[in-house]
Write a protein that holds these residues in place. Structure first.
Motif, mmCIF file in Angstrom:
data_model
loop_
_atom_site.group_PDB
_atom_site.id
_atom_site.type_symbol
_atom_site.label_atom_id
_atom_site.label_comp_id
_atom_site.label_asym_id
_atom_site.label_seq_id
_atom_site.Cartn_x
_atom_site.Cartn_y
_atom_site.Cartn_z
ATOM 1 N N THR A 77 0.806 -1.325 -0.009
ATOM 2 C CA THR A 77 0.070 0.035 0.162
ATOM 3 C C THR A 77 0.583 1.322 -0.087
ATOM 4 N N TRP A 78 2.209 1.175 0.381
ATOM 5 C CA TRP A 78 3.026 2.234 0.203
ATOM 6 C C TRP A 78 3.992 2.472 -0.958
ATOM 7 N N VAL A 79 4.349 3.683 -1.193
ATOM 8 C CA VAL A 79 5.226 4.087 -2.294
ATOM 9 C C VAL A 79 6.404 4.606 -1.549
ATOM 10 N N TYR A 80 7.523 4.181 -2.214
ATOM 11 C CA TYR A 80 8.961 4.685 -1.688
ATOM 12 C C TYR A 80 9.452 5.329 -2.742
ATOM 13 N N TYR A 81 10.414 6.520 -2.361
ATOM 14 C CA TYR A 81 10.898 7.363 -3.224
ATOM 15 C C TYR A 81 12.501 7.363 -2.994
ATOM 16 N N TRP A 82 13.164 7.703 -3.996
ATOM 17 C CA TRP A 82 14.470 7.863 -3.832
ATOM 18 C C TRP A 82 14.986 8.999 -4.958
ATOM 19 N N ILE A 83 16.154 9.433 -4.761
ATOM 20 C CA ILE A 83 16.831 10.432 -5.548
ATOM 21 C C ILE A 83 17.280 9.738 -6.724
ATOM 22 N N VAL A 84 17.326 10.455 -8.014
ATOM 23 C CA VAL A 84 18.017 9.891 -9.276
ATOM 24 C C VAL A 84 19.338 10.815 -9.356
ATOM 25 N N PRO A 85 20.239 10.074 -8.949
ATOM 26 C CA PRO A 85 21.638 10.841 -8.869
ATOM 27 C C PRO A 85 22.134 11.314 -10.265
ATOM 28 N N SER A 86 21.833 10.678 -11.277
ATOM 29 C CA SER A 86 22.292 11.221 -12.401
ATOM 30 C C SER A 86 21.689 12.532 -12.809
ATOM 31 N N ARG A 87 20.243 12.670 -12.805
ATOM 32 C CA ARG A 87 19.669 14.123 -12.783
ATOM 33 C C ARG A 87 19.956 14.949 -11.748
ATOM 34 N N MET A 88 20.476 14.716 -10.618
ATOM 35 C CA MET A 88 21.030 15.716 -9.892
ATOM 36 C C MET A 88 22.210 16.350 -10.163
ATOM 37 N N ALA A 89 22.943 15.280 -10.826
ATOM 38 C CA ALA A 89 24.338 15.482 -11.386
ATOM 39 C C ALA A 89 24.321 16.460 -12.314
ATOM 40 N N ALA A 90 23.421 16.551 -13.273
ATOM 41 C CA ALA A 90 23.230 17.088 -14.289
ATOM 42 C C ALA A 90 22.995 18.532 -14.083
#
Length: 106
Positions: A77-90
């Motif tokens: 029932t839950w959604v887990y989120y994480w950072i997209v490192p390549s996008r943040m690096a750009a």
């Protein structure tokens, strides 16, 4: 580090990321996700950190997802989120002026 001027397509793509970060709630959400040990956080923990309603937080997370800054996965029932490192690096590379030559003052 910027090595040359951006092309139109790259500028449009990066602008979408910066625009997503232009909202204080989204900026805070991104920082909460990024600061999480283990690299991911449950949406239930994110909504508890804000006074906004769950649907409002979901909307802000959707904007961050569409900008490519975060990704997610539903688990039960839950959604887990994480950072997209390549996008943040750009985005970071565009803002990194550490190697830019500073013009001499006249």
């Amino acid at each position: 580090m910027v090595t040359g001027a951006l092309g139109e397509e790259t500028a449009v793509d990066l602008a979408r990321g910066f625009k997503a970060l232009g909202d204080p709630v989204r900026l805070r959400l991104l920082s909460l996700i990024a600061a999480r040990a283990g690299g991911e956080v449950c949406v239930c923990e994110l909504t508890d950190a804000f006074t906004q309603t769950g649907p409002t937080i979901s909307h802000h997370l959707k904007v961050l997802r569409e900008a490519g800054l975060v990704d997610c996965q539903r688990r039960g029932t839950w959604v887990y989120y994480w950072i997209v490192p390549s996008r943040m690096a750009a985005l970071s590379r565009l803002l990194d002026t550490s190697t830019v030559a500073v013009a001499a003052s006249a």
